[in-house]
Design a protein around this motif. Structure first.
Motif, PDB file in Angstrom:
ATOM      1  N   SER A  16       0.801  -1.223   0.000  1.00 17.64           N
ATOM      2  CA  SER A  16       0.000   0.000   0.000  1.00 17.64           C
ATOM      3  C   SER A  16       0.833   1.271   0.000  1.00 17.64           C
ATOM      4  N   VAL A  17       0.218   2.337  -0.517  1.00 21.58           N
ATOM      5  CA  VAL A  17       0.726   3.704  -0.407  1.00 21.58           C
ATOM      6  C   VAL A  17      -0.262   4.461   0.472  1.00 21.58           C
ATOM      7  N   TYR A  18       0.283   5.284   1.382  1.00 20.24           N
ATOM      8  CA  TYR A  18      -0.543   6.038   2.319  1.00 20.24           C
ATOM      9  C   TYR A  18      -0.505   7.526   1.984  1.00 20.24           C
ATOM     10  N   SER A  19      -1.527   8.243   2.430  1.00 16.63           N
ATOM     11  CA  SER A  19      -1.560   9.695   2.291  1.00 16.63           C
ATOM     12  C   SER A  19      -2.012  10.321   3.596  1.00 16.63           C
ATOM     13  N   LEU A  20      -1.537  11.537   3.842  1.00 13.27           N
ATOM     14  CA  LEU A  20      -1.951  12.314   4.997  1.00 13.27           C
ATOM     15  C   LEU A  20      -1.611  13.769   4.730  1.00 13.27           C
ATOM     16  N   PRO A  21      -2.249  14.703   5.420  1.00 12.51           N
ATOM     17  CA  PRO A  21      -1.894  16.112   5.236  1.00 12.51           C
ATOM     18  C   PRO A  21      -0.456  16.370   5.687  1.00 12.51           C
ATOM     19  N   VAL A  22       0.243  17.241   4.967  1.00 17.79           N
ATOM     20  CA  VAL A  22       1.604  17.590   5.366  1.00 17.79           C
ATOM     21  C   VAL A  22       1.613  18.192   6.763  1.00 17.79           C
ATOM     22  N   SER A  23       0.531  18.860   7.126  1.00 18.42           N
ATOM     23  CA  SER A  23       0.438  19.477   8.450  1.00 18.42           C
ATOM     24  C   SER A  23       0.267  18.466   9.565  1.00 18.42           C
ATOM     25  N   GLY A  24       0.048  17.195   9.214  1.00 21.07           N
ATOM     26  CA  GLY A  24      -0.126  16.137  10.204  1.00 21.07           C
ATOM     27  C   GLY A  24      -1.551  15.637  10.259  1.00 21.07           C
ATOM     28  N   GLY A  25      -1.715  14.470  10.808  1.00 19.50           N
ATOM     29  CA  GLY A  25      -3.043  13.876  10.898  1.00 19.50           C
ATOM     30  C   GLY A  25      -2.985  12.381  10.688  1.00 19.50           C
ATOM     31  N   ARG A  26      -4.150  11.784  10.588  1.00 18.24           N
ATOM     32  CA  ARG A  26      -4.247  10.341  10.431  1.00 18.24           C
ATOM     33  C   ARG A  26      -3.931   9.932   8.994  1.00 18.24           C
ATOM     34  N   ALA A  27      -3.076   8.920   8.847  1.00 16.66           N
ATOM     35  CA  ALA A  27      -2.765   8.390   7.519  1.00 16.66           C
ATOM     36  C   ALA A  27      -3.866   7.445   7.067  1.00 16.66           C
ATOM     37  N   ARG A  28      -4.105   7.430   5.769  1.00 19.18           N
ATOM     38  CA  ARG A  28      -5.079   6.490   5.209  1.00 19.18           C
ATOM     39  C   ARG A  28      -4.466   5.842   3.973  1.00 19.18           C
ATOM     40  N   VAL A  29      -4.973   4.679   3.629  1.00 16.42           N
ATOM     41  CA  VAL A  29      -4.511   3.984   2.435  1.00 16.42           C
ATOM     42  C   VAL A  29      -5.009   4.742   1.206  1.00 16.42           C
ATOM     43  N   ALA A  30      -4.082   5.181   0.372  1.00 19.11           N
ATOM     44  CA  ALA A  30      -4.441   5.899  -0.849  1.00 19.11           C
ATOM     45  C   ALA A  30      -4.554   4.966  -2.044  1.00 19.11           C
ATOM     46  N   ALA A  31      -3.742   3.896  -2.039  1.00 22.34           N
ATOM     47  CA  ALA A  31      -3.767   2.909  -3.123  1.00 22.34           C
ATOM     48  C   ALA A  31      -3.117   1.639  -2.604  1.00 22.34           C
ATOM     49  N   SER A  32      -3.516   0.492  -3.154  1.00 23.94           N
ATOM     50  CA  SER A  32      -2.962  -0.780  -2.702  1.00 23.94           C
ATOM     51  C   SER A  32      -2.866  -1.739  -3.878  1.00 23.94           C
ATOM     52  N   GLY A  33      -2.432  -2.970  -3.590  1.00 25.34           N
ATOM     53  CA  GLY A  33      -2.298  -3.971  -4.633  1.00 25.34           C
ATOM     54  C   GLY A  33      -0.944  -3.970  -5.311  1.00 25.34           C
ATOM     55  N   PHE A  34       0.065  -3.407  -4.647  1.00 23.27           N
ATOM     56  CA  PHE A  34       1.420  -3.363  -5.205  1.00 23.27           C
ATOM     57  C   PHE A  34       2.291  -4.453  -4.589  1.00 23.27           C
ATOM     58  N   SER A  35       3.428  -4.705  -5.222  1.00 24.01           N
ATOM     59  CA  SER A  35       4.473  -5.528  -4.643  1.00 24.01           C
ATOM     60  C   SER A  35       5.609  -4.598  -4.240  1.00 24.01           C
ATOM     61  N   ALA A  36       5.717  -4.308  -2.925  1.00 29.37           N
ATOM     62  CA  ALA A  36       6.738  -3.398  -2.383  1.00 29.37           C
ATOM     63  C   ALA A  36       6.602  -2.008  -3.000  1.00 29.37           C
ATOM     64  N   ALA A  37       5.609  -1.272  -2.528  1.00 31.41           N
ATOM     65  CA  ALA A  37       5.291   0.060  -3.065  1.00 31.41           C
ATOM     66  C   ALA A  37       6.170   1.125  -2.424  1.00 31.41           C
ATOM     67  N   ASN A  38       7.469   1.000  -2.580  1.00 39.05           N
ATOM     68  CA  ASN A  38       8.404   1.854  -1.844  1.00 39.05           C
ATOM     69  C   ASN A  38       8.504   3.261  -2.416  1.00 39.05           C
ATOM     70  N   GLY A  39       8.635   3.396  -3.726  1.00 38.56           N
ATOM     71  CA  GLY A  39       8.957   4.681  -4.324  1.00 38.56           C
ATOM     72  C   GLY A  39       7.732   5.490  -4.692  1.00 38.56           C
ATOM     73  N   VAL A  40       7.699   6.758  -4.288  1.00 39.67           N
ATOM     74  CA  VAL A  40       6.602   7.657  -4.666  1.00 39.67           C
ATOM     75  C   VAL A  40       7.185   9.005  -5.080  1.00 39.67           C
ATOM     76  N   ALA A  41       6.570   9.623  -6.081  1.00 40.44           N
ATOM     77  CA  ALA A  41       6.987  10.940  -6.547  1.00 40.44           C
ATOM     78  C   ALA A  41       5.790  11.604  -7.209  1.00 40.44           C
ATOM     79  N   CYS A  42       5.747  12.935  -7.170  1.00 37.83           N
ATOM     80  CA  CYS A  42       4.628  13.618  -7.819  1.00 37.83           C
ATOM     81  C   CYS A  42       5.135  14.676  -8.782  1.00 37.83           C
ATOM     82  N   SER A  43       4.317  14.952  -9.766  1.00 42.15           N
ATOM     83  CA  SER A  43       4.580  15.984 -10.759  1.00 42.15           C
ATOM     84  C   SER A  43       3.249  16.617 -11.100  1.00 42.15           C
ATOM     85  N   GLY A  44       3.063  17.870 -10.705  1.00 51.21           N
ATOM     86  CA  GLY A  44       1.770  18.500 -10.906  1.00 51.21           C
ATOM     87  C   GLY A  44       0.690  17.751 -10.159  1.00 51.21           C
TER      88      GLY A  44
END
Length: 289
Positions: A16-44
């Motif tokens: 799974s990949v998790y998301s949460l506000p940069v300001s802090g808070g509870r993390a939630r699953v943003a996406a799942s079904g991966f094999s070792a979902a280590n790397g994340v990056a954003c563009s726009g």
């Protein structure tokens, strides 16, 4: 970790990949079904996830909701024990992904032990560095990529060093013939296939350098997450260090913060705060500047 506006996305060794506000808070699953979902990056408004087998793109919506899942690259090289990918978006808007070597010290095959680059739709796939043992962190400073590389194990407490390397596109970085300036076990007399590009900075052996980020709030110096040793007589690492740069070159290293478990990655929040991820405690630490 990836700071995407006001949202933080966090990869894992799991599915799974998790998301949460940069300001802090509870993390939630943003996406799942991966094999070792280590790397994340954003563009726009796009998030990219580099897992063991693929690079996957999403559209980022309100509150960090992800949609439009599509694999832009499949069939990544088998990296064995070093299959936790790192991904980042370069100043050229291309994606850069690390493909580790499958071993401690061994000959690699195909795209094992490389850093590759591609357009954001997965096309124009290129090898940009080879002879890399296991890079799990890179960032750009003055338009130049710098990447960490973990040194080999089982050669004693003090060699070979962990490395900070500067990308020269197409360059060979020595593995498995060299670790820094040290000949690696089993390859002492072997002839390398190309001239090695030596590290621009040597870290202490076995500190396990992972994520690196250049901070505006630190005057352009870099912070590096040292995950920590596992096979050293006296343990080292398990801290975040500051690498000072002068004239675009690294000149010294000093402890920035300890007591953050086993740090994996470092990022800068929009307000200049330092974010540190810890995979031993499953936590994100925030240090205000």
């Amino acid at each position: 970790m990836a700071v995407c506006g006001e949202m933080l996305f966090v990869g894992t060794k799991g599915s799974s990949v998790y998301s949460l506000p940069v300001s802090g808070g509870r993390a939630r699953v943003a996406a799942s079904g991966f094999s070792a979902a280590n790397g994340v990056a954003c563009s726009g408004n796009r998030l990219f996830v580099a897992s063991r087998n693929s690079v996957t793109a999403f559209d980022i919506g309100t509150g960090g909701a992800l949609s439009g899942r599509r694999d832009i690259r499949r069939g990544l090289a088998n990296s064995g024990v070093h299959s936790y990918r790192y991904i980042a978006v370069g100043p050229d808007s291309r994606l850069y992904v690390s493909l580790g070597s499958p071993c401690n010290i061994c000959l690699t095959h195909g795209l094992q032990g490389t850093i590759v680059s591609m357009k954001q739709d997965g096309s124009d796939f290129r090898r940009v560095a080879w002879g890399v043992r296991n890079s799990v962190g890179f960032d750009w400073h003055g338009g130049t990529m710098f990447f960490t590389d973990n040194g080999a194990d089982r050669m004693g407490d003090n060699i070979p060093p962990d490395e900070l390397d500067e990308l020269r596109p197409g360059g060979f970085y020595g593995f498995p013939y060299f670790g820094g300036g040290i000949r690696l076990k089993g390859f002492e007399s072997a002839r390398p296939p190309a001239q090695q590009i030596p590290p621009v900075f040597d870290f202490q052996a076995h500190v396990a350098t992972l994520g690196i980020h250049f901070f505006h709030s630190l005057g352009g110096d870099a912070l590096v997450a040292e995950h920590g040793s596992w096979n050293r007589t006296v343990p080292v690492g398990r801290e975040v260090v500051r690498v000072r740069f002068q004239g675009g070159r690294p000149v010294s290293v000093a402890t920035f913060v300890r007591g953050v478990g086993r740090p994996v990655d470092v990022k800068e929040a929009p307000d200049g705060s330092v974010l540190v991820s810890d995979d031993s405690g499953g936590a994100i630490y925030v240090f205000k500047q």
